[in-house]
Design an enzyme around this catalytic site. Sequence first.
Site, PDB file in Angstrom:
ATOM      1  N   SER A 190      24.695-118.323 -18.077  1.00  0.00           N
ATOM      2  CA  SER A 190      24.077-117.692 -16.925  1.00  0.00           C
ATOM      3  C   SER A 190      22.637-118.133 -16.681  1.00  0.00           C
ATOM      4  O   SER A 190      22.081-117.855 -15.617  1.00  0.00           O
ATOM      5  CB  SER A 190      24.089-116.174 -17.098  1.00  0.00           C
ATOM      6  OG  SER A 190      23.320-115.794 -18.242  1.00  0.00           O
TER       7      SER A 190
ATOM      8  N   SER B 214      25.061-118.415 -22.737  1.00  0.00           N
ATOM      9  CA  SER B 214      24.271-118.554 -21.511  1.00  0.00           C
ATOM     10  C   SER B 214      22.978-119.351 -21.647  1.00  0.00           C
ATOM     11  O   SER B 214      22.358-119.688 -20.630  1.00  0.00           O
ATOM     12  CB  SER B 214      23.938-117.175 -20.943  1.00  0.00           C
ATOM     13  OG  SER B 214      25.079-116.582 -20.406  1.00  0.00           O
TER      14      SER B 214
ATOM     15  N   LYS C  41      14.076-117.418 -16.392  1.00  0.00           N
ATOM     16  CA  LYS C  41      15.211-116.719 -15.783  1.00  0.00           C
ATOM     17  C   LYS C  41      14.736-115.393 -15.171  1.00  0.00           C
ATOM     18  O   LYS C  41      13.870-114.721 -15.740  1.00  0.00           O
ATOM     19  CB  LYS C  41      16.223-116.468 -16.908  1.00  0.00           C
ATOM     20  CG  LYS C  41      17.582-115.989 -16.526  1.00  0.00           C
ATOM     21  CD  LYS C  41      18.466-115.954 -17.789  1.00  0.00           C
ATOM     22  CE  LYS C  41      19.877-115.541 -17.488  1.00  0.00           C
ATOM     23  NZ  LYS C  41      20.733-115.573 -18.696  1.00  0.00           N
TER      24      LYS C  41
END
Lengths: 74, 465
Positions: free
Chosen positions: B157, B181, B82
């Site tokens: 996310s 997330s 990420k």
Amino acid sequence: MSTDPLDPATIRDLARLAGLPLEDDELPRRIAGGASTAIAAVAGSLREPLFDFEPNDYLATLEGLAEAPPGAAT
Amino acid sequence: MSAGSVAVPGLVELAARIRDGRTSSVEATRAALEAAQHEQPRLNCFLEIDAEAALRAAAAADAARARGAVLGPLHGVPLAHKDMFDVAGRVIRYGSRVRGEHRPTTTATVIARLEAAGALRIGCLNMAEFALGPTGHNAAWGDCRNAIDPAYMAGGSSSGSGAAVGAGIVTGSLGSDTGGSIRIPAAVNGVVGVKPTYGRVPRSGAMRLSPSADHIGPLARRVVDAARLLAVVAGADPRDPASSHLPVPDYEAATQRDIAGVRIGVPRNYFYDVATAEIRSAMETSLAALEREGARLVEVEVPDVAAMSELSRAIVYAEATALHGVWLRQRPQDYTPQVRVRASTGIGIPSSVYLESLLLRMPLLERFVGEVFARCDVLHSPTLPIPVPRLEEVDAGGGAALWTTLAKLVHNTAPFNYLGLPVVAVPAGRTGNGLPASAQLAGRPFAESLLLRVAAAHERAFPAA
């Protein structure tokens, strides 16, 4: 306990004081909705005074609860 | 062929092949890069693919092996993470345009630990802007899409992490979880996701959304792969005072143990309140699989849980608004509208309410652990109570139904961020739309070994479709 949500005008005033520009009506309305729900949830969860707790003890609390009781799987 | 395809089923197997010379790091990295280039137009799961640096690192890994160097547990394995972990000298954007072309001067502890274990990075993965959103939308860099069917949401996310692992581009990835997330993208892309106990994995050098609720953890194709990644990144870090000094167990060894006699808690309240019939059916199948492996099912009443998502939000809103304060004042126009609302909601949270929510967490945690984990060892529930939504169902223009759907997405995940308890999300079959269902396994603090042990048994008994 009142369940009336925050007035978006209040959000606009708080934001203005903090120097955070909220230029339209939609933004304060949505912020008021989200904040009102969270505030009500906190108020509804309070049952006793919180004098015995300290935010910095959170990790120690987790570590203290780590040990499984006798007979529990690990 | 991608790194995660049938021929190379997972990270641990790929690491073994590189270690014993059945494949080279360059071959594995080239395969991952080809898969990334091939899938990027379909999924938009990368913000940047760095083929040159990855192949250079892979060649160095192969050279190290050739000269007999000591090899780490991830030697030569291509990964991607990420876009929120600092890497010295590299542009890290936090999924936003607000941060510009900022280049950190230090590297996040978790990335440094992965590199020390021999892993390399093939690029930077898409994410919700500032990790503020559970769907995979990103108006700044383009939406990330579901690896199984791009018409569906990738989750957020850690959207790129879920999609890249789900598509078999990489065998593992790091994400972060402040309300679900890691678990939501893992669930909707059919992979394993681990949100460890608060403090188990250090956050130094990672983007902060809400320091009191942020957790870093792995997504991987298989449970044993997640176990290896977790073992590499976990443990105390002097740069993160909220990291625990408790020793890191042998998580991989735990995945080999059976689960005879382990008590699996089935919640009587809350976790099925908004679950659809299809999800209930998938969870019954999941529980039956665990029972076949020797676990014992027990019904459990879960205390206080209904308010915990909102209690968590009071903390996250307040902390996020504080962290974003300067940018929200100076350049609010650089935020996308949805994210600006989420980052600004702390304006409306009084400081006393924020502190009350932080203080309440300790008695509620003690009560939850005392009541739930006296009756069971692992609490089982659906990660998502609804089938994976199509992307347009969770678009900003989705109208009133949008907010109901968004609330359902984090209904079962957010309470565990408030409490800081460890949770492992595992694939649990498919629903009628062909997308995965997922079960989440929660335990007492620092019970990751037990959760991975149960997750591995679930995987053996109930292989993903």
